[in-house]
Each structure stands twice: as C-alpha cells, then as structure tokens.
Design a protein around this motif. Structure first.
Motif, short mmCIF file in Angstrom:
data_model
loop_
_atom_site.label_atom_id
_atom_site.label_comp_id
_atom_site.label_asym_id
_atom_site.label_seq_id
_atom_site.Cartn_x
_atom_site.Cartn_y
_atom_site.Cartn_z
N LYS A 8 4.95 0.26 3.64
CA LYS A 8 3.96 -0.39 4.50
C LYS A 8 4.05 -1.92 4.47
O LYS A 8 3.29 -2.58 5.15
CB LYS A 8 2.55 0.02 4.08
CG LYS A 8 2.28 1.50 4.28
CD LYS A 8 0.88 1.84 3.82
CE LYS A 8 0.65 3.33 3.83
NZ LYS A 8 -0.64 3.68 3.24
N ALA A 9 4.97 -2.47 3.70
CA ALA A 9 5.11 -3.92 3.64
C ALA A 9 5.84 -4.40 4.88
O ALA A 9 6.70 -3.71 5.41
CB ALA A 9 5.87 -4.32 2.38
N GLY A 10 5.50 -5.59 5.34
CA GLY A 10 6.15 -6.10 6.53
C GLY A 10 6.37 -7.59 6.50
O GLY A 10 5.68 -8.32 5.78
N ARG A 11 7.32 -8.03 7.28
CA ARG A 11 7.61 -9.46 7.43
C ARG A 11 6.34 -10.18 7.87
O ARG A 11 5.61 -9.71 8.73
CB ARG A 11 8.70 -9.62 8.45
CG ARG A 11 9.04 -11.04 8.79
CD ARG A 11 10.17 -11.05 9.77
NE ARG A 11 11.37 -11.05 8.97
CZ ARG A 11 12.39 -11.86 9.18
NH1 ARG A 11 12.38 -12.67 10.19
NH2 ARG A 11 13.43 -11.84 8.39
N GLY A 12 6.08 -11.32 7.24
CA GLY A 12 4.91 -12.12 7.58
C GLY A 12 3.63 -11.71 6.86
O GLY A 12 2.61 -12.36 7.00
N LYS A 13 3.68 -10.65 6.07
CA LYS A 13 2.52 -10.22 5.29
C LYS A 13 2.53 -10.92 3.93
O LYS A 13 3.51 -11.56 3.56
CB LYS A 13 2.52 -8.69 5.10
CG LYS A 13 2.38 -7.91 6.39
CD LYS A 13 1.06 -8.20 7.06
CE LYS A 13 0.88 -7.34 8.30
NZ LYS A 13 -0.40 -7.62 8.96
N LEU A 14 1.45 -10.80 3.21
CA LEU A 14 1.31 -11.47 1.92
C LEU A 14 1.59 -10.50 0.78
O LEU A 14 1.09 -9.38 0.77
CB LEU A 14 -0.13 -12.01 1.77
CG LEU A 14 -0.42 -12.81 0.52
CD1 LEU A 14 0.34 -14.15 0.54
CD2 LEU A 14 -1.91 -13.07 0.39
N CYS A 15 2.39 -10.95 -0.17
CA CYS A 15 2.62 -10.21 -1.41
C CYS A 15 1.91 -10.96 -2.52
O CYS A 15 2.12 -12.17 -2.70
CB CYS A 15 4.11 -10.11 -1.71
SG CYS A 15 4.46 -9.24 -3.26
N VAL A 16 1.05 -10.27 -3.24
CA VAL A 16 0.28 -10.86 -4.34
C VAL A 16 0.75 -10.24 -5.65
O VAL A 16 0.80 -9.01 -5.76
CB VAL A 16 -1.24 -10.61 -4.13
CG1 VAL A 16 -2.04 -11.16 -5.29
CG2 VAL A 16 -1.70 -11.22 -2.81
N MET A 17 1.10 -11.09 -6.60
CA MET A 17 1.58 -10.61 -7.89
C MET A 17 0.47 -10.74 -8.92
O MET A 17 -0.14 -11.80 -9.05
CB MET A 17 2.81 -11.40 -8.30
CG MET A 17 3.96 -11.23 -7.30
SD MET A 17 5.37 -12.30 -7.62
CE MET A 17 4.70 -13.90 -7.18
N THR A 18 0.20 -9.64 -9.62
CA THR A 18 -0.92 -9.59 -10.55
C THR A 18 -0.48 -9.10 -11.92
O THR A 18 0.59 -8.51 -12.07
CB THR A 18 -2.02 -8.64 -10.03
OG1 THR A 18 -1.53 -7.30 -10.02
CG2 THR A 18 -2.46 -9.03 -8.62
N THR A 19 -1.35 -9.34 -12.88
CA THR A 19 -1.12 -8.83 -14.23
C THR A 19 -2.45 -8.68 -14.94
O THR A 19 -3.46 -9.23 -14.50
CB THR A 19 -0.18 -9.77 -15.04
OG1 THR A 19 0.21 -9.12 -16.25
CG2 THR A 19 -0.85 -11.08 -15.37
#
Length: 142
Positions: A8-19
């Motif tokens: 479901k990921a797409g170009r122009g979307k936001l990826c958030v990295m968490t821990t």
C-alpha cells in the motif's frame, strides 16, 4: 522468514520510522525519522519490499527531539483508535490526515534548527503531491 510485502506504500507518501526505547512500553513509541517515498518495490513472497526516499525530503530527529515526538499523538489504529498497541506486524499504513499531523509536528520540532526549512518544504510537497488543501497552519509557517 517470509519476506515483507509493501503493497500500500506509494510514491509521494510519507514513511515514518519509529522505535520503542529499551525499558519503555509500546505506548511510549517515538518517531526518530521520516521521509517522502520516491520509489517503491512492493516485493513478493520471496523478496522483501523496498522503499526509496526522495533525496530532497528526509528528516532525522535528534534523541531529544524524538523523545518529544510520540507516535500515538499522530497515529491511530484503524479498527481500535483508542488502543496504543502495534501488534506483531512490521508495517502500518497511516491516512493522509495522520501524515499531515506528523509533518506539522516535525515542523514544530525543527523550528530554529538547520532542518526547519526542509521540514516546511516536506509538508508543502506532501500536501501538493497528495491533493491536500493546506490550511490556516500554512500562514503560521511562513
């Protein structure tokens, strides 16, 4: 181990990295970085999916900034919005509204730093790329 597909990921979307920091609980999950997705290889059963960032739009938060960037202030589980739990999956998909919330928080955290302008440009690019009307907030960041 089965490869992880990123369907479901797409170009122009936001990826958030968490821990979650050692000794903390899932409800204390923090955001340590984010980027706008440039390219996506969704993967399959044999090969894991890969997200490539748009090199113009990457932010890493200092440990101090990240401690003030709680995941759950901006993300809700779709089926149980009041539950602050991740479960067993590696990936979660946020709505565009949640992404805007993350981006606005990033602007506030980066205010007065060398990354302030980059955080504002990320917000504007995301809104334009995803057809989101920028709100009154836009006047506050000019």
């Amino acid at each position: 181990m089965k490869a992880v597909s990123i369907c479901k990921a797409g170009r122009g979307k936001l990826c958030v990295m968490t821990t979650v920091e050692p000794g903390k609980k899932t409800k204390d999950a923090i955001v340590f970085g984010m980027f706008i997705i440039g390219d996506v290889y969704t993967g399959n059963e044999d090969e894991a999916g890969v997200l490539a960032s748009d090199s113009r739009f990457r932010l890493i938060f200092t440990p101090e900034e990240a401690r003030h960037f709680n995941l759950w202030n901006h993300f809700q589980n779709r089926n149980n919005p009041d539950i602050k739990a991740w479960g067993s999956g590696l990936l979660r998909y946020a709505t565009d509204e949640m992404a805007v919330s993350f981006l606005k928080a990033a602007i506030e955290l980066k205010r007065g730093t060398k990354d302030e302008n980059k955080s504002i440009e990320m917000y504007r690019f995301f809104c334009e790329e995803n057809g989101i009307k920028m709100d009154l907030y836009d006047k506050l960041i000019q």
